[in-house]
Design an enzyme around this catalytic site. Structure first.
Site, PDB file in Angstrom:
ATOM      1  N   THR A  90      -1.289  11.980 -11.965  1.00 60.54           N
ATOM      2  CA  THR A  90       0.369  12.782 -12.785  1.00 60.54           C
ATOM      3  C   THR A  90       1.014  11.479 -12.722  1.00 60.54           C
ATOM      4  OG1 THR A  90       1.529  12.540 -10.199  1.00 60.54           O
ATOM      5  CG2 THR A  90       0.583  14.734 -11.351  1.00 60.54           C
ATOM      6  N   TYR A 106      -0.068  -2.292   4.171  1.00 58.01           N
ATOM      7  CA  TYR A 106      -1.014  -1.689   3.285  1.00 58.01           C
ATOM      8  C   TYR A 106      -2.568  -2.625   3.094  1.00 58.01           C
ATOM      9  CZ  TYR A 106      -1.830  -1.557  -1.888  1.00 58.01           C
ATOM     10  OH  TYR A 106      -1.971  -1.135  -3.173  1.00 58.01           O
ATOM     11  N   ILE A 158      -1.005  -4.842 -11.065  1.00 56.69           N
ATOM     12  CA  ILE A 158      -0.398  -3.886 -12.075  1.00 56.69           C
ATOM     13  C   ILE A 158       0.367  -3.041 -12.216  1.00 56.69           C
ATOM     14  CG2 ILE A 158      -1.964  -2.019 -13.261  1.00 56.69           C
ATOM     15  CD1 ILE A 158      -4.363  -4.356 -12.502  1.00 56.69           C
ATOM     16  N   PRO A 204       4.299   2.338 -12.116  1.00 57.57           N
ATOM     17  CA  PRO A 204       5.947   2.790 -11.153  1.00 57.57           C
ATOM     18  C   PRO A 204       5.398   2.031  -9.856  1.00 57.57           C
ATOM     19  CG  PRO A 204       4.416   4.874 -12.550  1.00 57.57           C
ATOM     20  CD  PRO A 204       3.790   3.167 -12.808  1.00 57.57           C
ATOM     21  N   GLN A 240      -9.896 -18.066  -6.786  1.00 57.92           N
ATOM     22  CA  GLN A 240      -8.467 -19.208  -6.241  1.00 57.92           C
ATOM     23  C   GLN A 240      -8.726 -20.023  -4.849  1.00 57.92           C
ATOM     24  OE1 GLN A 240      -4.161 -19.262  -8.006  1.00 57.92           O
ATOM     25  NE2 GLN A 240      -5.538 -17.218  -8.040  1.00 57.92           N
TER      26      GLN A 240
HETATM   27  P1  NAI Z   1       1.660   4.983  -8.721  1.00 52.80           P
HETATM   28  O1  NAI Z   1       2.577   4.954  -7.466  1.00 52.80           O
HETATM   29  O2  NAI Z   1       2.377   4.838  -9.832  1.00 52.80           O
HETATM   30  O3  NAI Z   1       0.820   5.603  -8.216  1.00 52.80           O
HETATM   31  C1  NAI Z   1       0.281   5.881  -7.188  1.00 52.80           C
HETATM   32  C2  NAI Z   1      -0.438   8.082  -7.887  1.00 52.80           C
HETATM   33  O4  NAI Z   1      -0.238   8.096  -6.128  1.00 52.80           O
HETATM   34  C3  NAI Z   1       1.134   8.797  -7.671  1.00 52.80           C
HETATM   35  O5  NAI Z   1       0.578   9.789  -8.985  1.00 52.80           O
HETATM   36  C4  NAI Z   1       1.557   9.499  -5.943  1.00 52.80           C
HETATM   37  O6  NAI Z   1       1.937  10.349  -6.809  1.00 52.80           O
HETATM   38  C5  NAI Z   1      -0.217   9.453  -5.506  1.00 52.80           C
HETATM   39  N1  NAI Z   1       0.262   9.700  -4.577  1.00 52.80           N
HETATM   40  C6  NAI Z   1       0.690   8.866  -3.908  1.00 52.80           C
HETATM   41  N2  NAI Z   1       1.019   9.939  -2.287  1.00 52.80           N
HETATM   42  C7  NAI Z   1      -0.033  11.062  -2.518  1.00 52.80           C
HETATM   43  C8  NAI Z   1      -0.616  11.942  -1.964  1.00 52.80           C
HETATM   44  N3  NAI Z   1      -0.353  11.413  -0.056  1.00 52.80           N
HETATM   45  N4  NAI Z   1      -1.123  13.022  -2.514  1.00 52.80           N
HETATM   46  C9  NAI Z   1      -1.663  12.588  -3.586  1.00 52.80           C
HETATM   47  N5  NAI Z   1      -0.783  12.043  -4.325  1.00 52.80           N
HETATM   48  C10 NAI Z   1      -0.547  10.432  -4.348  1.00 52.80           C
HETATM   49  O7  NAI Z   1      -0.177   3.684  -8.102  1.00 52.80           O
HETATM   50  P2  NAI Z   1      -0.348   2.837  -9.155  1.00 52.80           P
HETATM   51  O8  NAI Z   1       0.342   1.366  -9.573  1.00 52.80           O
HETATM   52  O9  NAI Z   1      -1.324   3.677 -10.229  1.00 52.80           O
HETATM   53  O10 NAI Z   1      -1.509   2.980  -7.602  1.00 52.80           O
HETATM   54  C11 NAI Z   1      -3.102   3.334  -7.894  1.00 52.80           C
HETATM   55  C12 NAI Z   1      -4.249   2.544  -7.170  1.00 52.80           C
HETATM   56  O11 NAI Z   1      -3.513   1.766  -7.089  1.00 52.80           O
HETATM   57  C13 NAI Z   1      -3.321   2.836  -5.781  1.00 52.80           C
HETATM   58  O12 NAI Z   1      -3.849   3.363  -4.753  1.00 52.80           O
HETATM   59  C14 NAI Z   1      -2.569   1.291  -5.425  1.00 52.80           C
HETATM   60  O13 NAI Z   1      -2.963   1.101  -4.254  1.00 52.80           O
HETATM   61  C15 NAI Z   1      -3.503   0.295  -6.043  1.00 52.80           C
HETATM   62  N6  NAI Z   1      -3.481  -0.784  -6.557  1.00 52.80           N
HETATM   63  C16 NAI Z   1      -2.359  -1.156  -7.293  1.00 52.80           C
HETATM   64  C17 NAI Z   1      -2.115  -2.206  -7.858  1.00 52.80           C
HETATM   65  C18 NAI Z   1      -0.548  -2.235  -8.689  1.00 52.80           C
HETATM   66  O14 NAI Z   1      -0.367  -3.246  -8.850  1.00 52.80           O
HETATM   67  N7  NAI Z   1       0.594  -1.002  -9.148  1.00 52.80           N
HETATM   68  C19 NAI Z   1      -2.544  -3.135  -7.220  1.00 52.80           C
HETATM   69  C20 NAI Z   1      -3.787  -2.326  -6.078  1.00 52.80           C
HETATM   70  C21 NAI Z   1      -4.430  -2.054  -6.069  1.00 52.80           C
END
Ligand code: NAI
Length: 259
Positions: free
Chosen positions: A15, A157, A192, A195, A259
């Protein structure tokens, strides 16, 4: 435009952030998409926009990945609506900016429930559903640079993202041993701009500009990543272009871990 033609994909945490971008990209590439998440307003809106572009392309299904029964209902709903499940993107994740000393039993458990147990539920039930299709299927999990290298500020994490890589390998080997046409891989993003990054900047007491300036310096490629960078990696691993790839983690990190 047809790299996922006739495939049915389920994407968690779709979402906002990377998951939303992936849902839009997968629909563009011909997939039917179950958009999963906890925010019904945003999920229904994204599904409606995709359906306006191509009829009956997307559905929203409320899914808290920590809830096993909810997972079963979501997969059953997908099968009822689209007839099968070919692709699962385990994208949902949370993070707390906490050292080992700052981590509490509560935040530890919350991180494990979402990032590790949620992925386990998805892999287990995803394989069960995909085995019924007899078609090539793919599961893509979301790891992180923080599963490869330590980060003093992200104790729980890092632990869960390393576990995602281990679960990916075990599940890929299982599918191979069972002669199931299901590949299991992971993507490990660097920083990345999503949010999640905005929330991390807030927890770190930084403006987004200060945050980006600090973290760009850690990526040899000279920028931090976009949701599109990760969604395209999901697409590669979900499509038949990666038909000889299983049990691996694709680093999408601008050279961070080189690195
Ligand atoms: P985000 O916070 O923008 O989106 C994460 C999504 O997961 C949101 O829609 C949130 O509501 C959902 N979510 C969280 N807990 C949940 C639950 N219990 N049930 C269902 N949905 C749930 O995060 P983003 O950045 O888009 O991250 C996506 C993936 O990428 C995650 O697994 C994150 O750990 C990983 N990631 C992100 C990085 C970054 O710098 N943004 C870096 C490395 C990995």
């Amino acid at each position: 435009m047809d790299r996922l033609q006739r495939k049915v994909a389920l994407i968690t945490g779709a979402t906002k952030g990377i998951g939303e971008t992936a849902a839009r990209l997968f629909a563009q590439e011909g997939a039917f998409v179950t958009i999963c998440g906890r925010d019904s307003v945003s999920g229904e809106k994204i599904a409606a926009e995709l359906n306006a572009q191509r009829e009956d392309t997307a559905i929203f299904c409320k899914l808290d990945v920590t809830n096993y029964e909810n997972w079963k209902e979501t997969i059953a709903f997908t099968q009822k609506k689209f007839g099968k499940l070919n692709i699962l993107i385990n994208n949902a994740g949370i993070s707390f900016r906490e050292t080992v000393a700052e981590t509490t039993p509560d935040t530890w458990q919350k991180t494990l429930n979402t990032n590790q147990t949620g992925v386990f539920y998805g892999i287990k039930l995803g394989i069960e559903a995909m085995a019924k299709t007899g078609e090539p299927c793919a599961i893509v999990n979301t790891a992180s640079i923080d599963g490869r290298v330590g980060d003093a500020d992200f104790f729980s994490y890092c632990a869960t993202k390393a576990a995602v890589e281990a679960m990916t390998k075990c599940a890929a080997l299982y599918c191979g041993a069972q002669k199931l046409p299901i590949r299991v891989n992971a993507v490990a993003p660097g920083y990345i701009l999503t949010p999640m990054a905005q929330e991390d900047a807030r927890q770190n007491g930084q403006t987004l500009e200060e945050y980006c300036a600090e973290f760009i310096a850690l990526h040899p490629i000279g920028r931090i990543g976009t949701p599109d960078d990760v969604a395209k990696a999901y697409l590669y691993l979900a499509s038949e272009e990666s038909s000889f790839v299983t049990g691996t983690t694709l680093m999408v990190d601008g050279g961070y871990t080189a690195q």
